[in-house]
Design an enzyme around this catalytic site. Structure first.
Site, PDB file in Angstrom:
ATOM      1  N   SER A 182     -63.730 -45.991  45.675  1.00 42.31           N
ATOM      2  CA  SER A 182     -63.984 -44.411  44.945  1.00 42.31           C
ATOM      3  C   SER A 182     -62.927 -44.284  43.620  1.00 42.31           C
ATOM      4  O   SER A 182     -62.751 -43.511  42.525  1.00 42.31           O
ATOM      5  CB  SER A 182     -63.789 -44.218  46.030  1.00 42.31           C
ATOM      6  OG  SER A 182     -63.090 -43.937  47.075  1.00 42.31           O
ATOM      7  N   HIS A 210     -70.703 -45.335  45.566  1.00 38.30           N
ATOM      8  CA  HIS A 210     -70.548 -45.431  44.046  1.00 38.30           C
ATOM      9  C   HIS A 210     -71.145 -46.517  43.406  1.00 38.30           C
ATOM     10  O   HIS A 210     -70.987 -46.712  42.356  1.00 38.30           O
ATOM     11  CB  HIS A 210     -68.905 -45.493  43.329  1.00 38.30           C
ATOM     12  CG  HIS A 210     -67.973 -44.252  44.064  1.00 38.30           C
ATOM     13  ND1 HIS A 210     -68.321 -43.138  44.123  1.00 38.30           N
ATOM     14  CD2 HIS A 210     -67.404 -43.950  45.051  1.00 38.30           C
ATOM     15  CE1 HIS A 210     -67.303 -41.820  44.077  1.00 38.30           C
ATOM     16  NE2 HIS A 210     -67.610 -42.893  45.783  1.00 38.30           N
ATOM     17  N   LYS A 239     -73.791 -38.591  46.207  1.00 38.98           N
ATOM     18  CA  LYS A 239     -73.617 -39.290  45.178  1.00 38.98           C
ATOM     19  C   LYS A 239     -74.515 -39.492  43.170  1.00 38.98           C
ATOM     20  O   LYS A 239     -75.155 -38.094  42.898  1.00 38.98           O
ATOM     21  CB  LYS A 239     -72.466 -40.428  44.579  1.00 38.98           C
ATOM     22  CG  LYS A 239     -71.708 -39.208  45.520  1.00 38.98           C
ATOM     23  CD  LYS A 239     -69.998 -40.411  46.195  1.00 38.98           C
ATOM     24  CE  LYS A 239     -69.066 -39.609  47.093  1.00 38.98           C
ATOM     25  NZ  LYS A 239     -68.701 -40.304  47.543  1.00 38.98           N
TER      26      LYS A 239
HETATM   27  C1  LIG Z   1     -67.773 -40.028  48.782  1.00 38.87           C
HETATM   28  C2  LIG Z   1     -67.753 -41.195  50.260  1.00 38.87           C
HETATM   29  C3  LIG Z   1     -68.630 -41.513  51.116  1.00 38.87           C
HETATM   30  C4  LIG Z   1     -69.251 -40.039  51.684  1.00 38.87           C
HETATM   31  O1  LIG Z   1     -70.195 -39.577  51.903  1.00 38.87           O
HETATM   32  P1  LIG Z   1     -70.335 -38.141  51.669  1.00 38.87           P
HETATM   33  O2  LIG Z   1     -71.643 -38.187  51.073  1.00 38.87           O
HETATM   34  O3  LIG Z   1     -69.972 -36.928  50.906  1.00 38.87           O
HETATM   35  O4  LIG Z   1     -69.841 -37.803  52.947  1.00 38.87           O
HETATM   36  C5  LIG Z   1     -67.853 -42.570  51.769  1.00 38.87           C
HETATM   37  N1  LIG Z   1     -67.621 -43.494  51.213  1.00 38.87           N
HETATM   38  C6  LIG Z   1     -67.304 -43.420  50.143  1.00 38.87           C
HETATM   39  C7  LIG Z   1     -66.454 -44.406  49.361  1.00 38.87           C
HETATM   40  C8  LIG Z   1     -67.616 -42.007  48.984  1.00 38.87           C
HETATM   41  O5  LIG Z   1     -67.040 -42.700  47.934  1.00 38.87           O
END
Ligand SMILES: *Cc1c(COP(=O)(O)O)cnc(C)c1O
Length: 387
Positions: A182, A210, A239
């Site tokens: 990330s 991602h 996302k």
């Molecule tokens: C954002 C993210 C999460 C968490 O997801 P949410 O739905 O925002 O709680 C988990 N793993 C990674 C790699 C992330 O970037």
């Protein structure tokens, strides 16, 4: 309580002294990649809404229709009465996209990870986890009570040595990694990890937060690696899908076990209908418009080329600047030029690697990207007092 407030102030003061104290900034998301903070508007490179789907007319309409039909909230946990019919449909759509037997939807990606890991391993078991994995994978690992060993980022040699040395001392073994990291935007060697895990009777779990919607026509990091066997494919609806919620794509027995056992599934209210409806509509857009899913990476590549950086593997480009002060100063200078690029500081990233993390998306125009690169080139070459 006096002692409680004293404790809070002392901790905040220490974070401030390290340049790591953070504050919320109310941010209105406008059309495209623009955001408003107070009276000022910016082009944002700090949203994970890679396909712009949080603002997509069809997705917003689906969210509104889901509310009209099913209400604002789920009203109970899914195992009681909170299992909105949209959720089963959403799980089928996710399983179809990832080509797995089944999928299970959680309240968020964070809730998914802290529920999945402790459902599969515990004391006496082993978790091998890439050291740069997301905080919620590490939290799930800690919560499980299994022995956790972190391997150096993307270091297959170390992962293999650890499996050879320690696998036999434990009953079950999970190998955890982000599919797309990330804060660095690089990919895990998923095919090699799959082979390694298979050879040592370890279960590989990838976090595709991602990758979904961005890699391999939207199917994500496992598909981008050639679809090697990965029995646990987790991700988020928050996302590229522009909605909210988390998921695991896996076999039917594994999903059924999690519906019975994951505490962050059993003891929490079901996903609100609006989020489920939006995610379903977003998945339909992804399935229908592979060309849209290619834009974020194309924008990231164009930016990297303009800056003389290595070719990005995802839609994320890190610009590592070192100290928190330096990252904050660069972010402030960009803001003066109308760009929002949040400084990412420890403890989110390792000490000494504070950075601008730039996330490119389908809502950015080629011109946005060229203007950002020009502004950054100016800012980074200027040894002025701001830095
Ligand atoms: C954002 C993210 C999460 C968490 O997801 P949410 O739905 O925002 O709680 C988990 N793993 C990674 C790699 C992330 O970037």
């Amino acid at each position: 309580m006096r002692s409680l407030d004293d404790f809070a102030m002392e901790k905040l003061g220490a974070a401030e002294a390290r340049g790591e104290r953070r504050a919320l900034v109310p941010t209105e998301r406008l059309e495209g990649a623009r955001v408003r903070r107070g009276a000022r508007e910016f082009v944002s490179f700090s949203c994970n809404d890679y396909l712009g789907l949080s603002q997509h007319a069809e997705v917003k309409r689906a969210a509104a229709e889901a509310v009209a039909r099913h209400g604002a909230g789920a009203g109970a946990s899914r195992l009681v009465t909170g299992d909105t019919p949209l959720l089963a449909e959403l799980e089928r759509a996710l399983a179809r996209l990832k080509d797995t037997e089944d999928a299970v939807v959680f309240g968020s990606g964070y809730l998914a990870n802290i529920g999945i890991v402790p459902s599969l391993v515990g004391p006496g078991d082993l978790v091998l986890v890439d050291a740069l994995s997301h905080a919620c994978l590490l939290a799930g690992s800690r919560l499980s009570g299994a022995r956790e060993i972190r391997f150096a980022h993307n270091d297959l040699g170390e992962a293999e040595r650890l499996l050879r040395r320690h696998r036999a001392e434990h009953r079950r073994c999970l190998v955890l990694t982000d599919g797309v990291f990330s804060m660095d935007g690089d990919l895990a060697p998923v095919a090699e990890l799959s082979r390694l895990a298979g050879a040592h009777d370890a279960w590989l779990m990838t976090d595709d937060a991602h990758g979904l919607g961005v890699l391999a026509d939207g199917r994500g990091s496992v598909a981008a690696a050639g679809s090697p066997p990965v029995p646990l494919q987790m991700g988020t609806l928050s996302k590229a899908l522009g909605a909210y919620g988390g998921y695991l794509c896996a076999s039917r027995p594994v999903c059924e076990l999690l519906r019975n056992r994951a505490r962050s599934f059993v003891y929490t209210t079901g996903l609100p209908p609006a989020a489920a409806g939006a995610a379903l509509a977003a998945l339909a857009v992804v399935a229908r418009e592979p060309a849209l899913t290619r834009i974020p990476r194309a924008r990231a590549r164009a930016f990297a080329a303009a800056m003389g950086l290595p070719e990005p593997q995802s839609a994320i480009v890190p610009l590592v600047l070192g100290t928190s002060e330096r990252a904050l100063a660069a972010s402030a200078r960009l803001a003066e030029e109308g760009f929002l690029a949040a400084a990412i500081r420890p403890p989110t990233v390792p000490p000494g690697t504070a950075r601008l993390r730039l996330a490119f998306g389908a809502a950015h125009t080629e011109e946005d990207v060229a203007r950002l690169a020009a502004a950054l080139a100016r800012i980074l070459s200027d040894p002025g007092p701001a830095r």
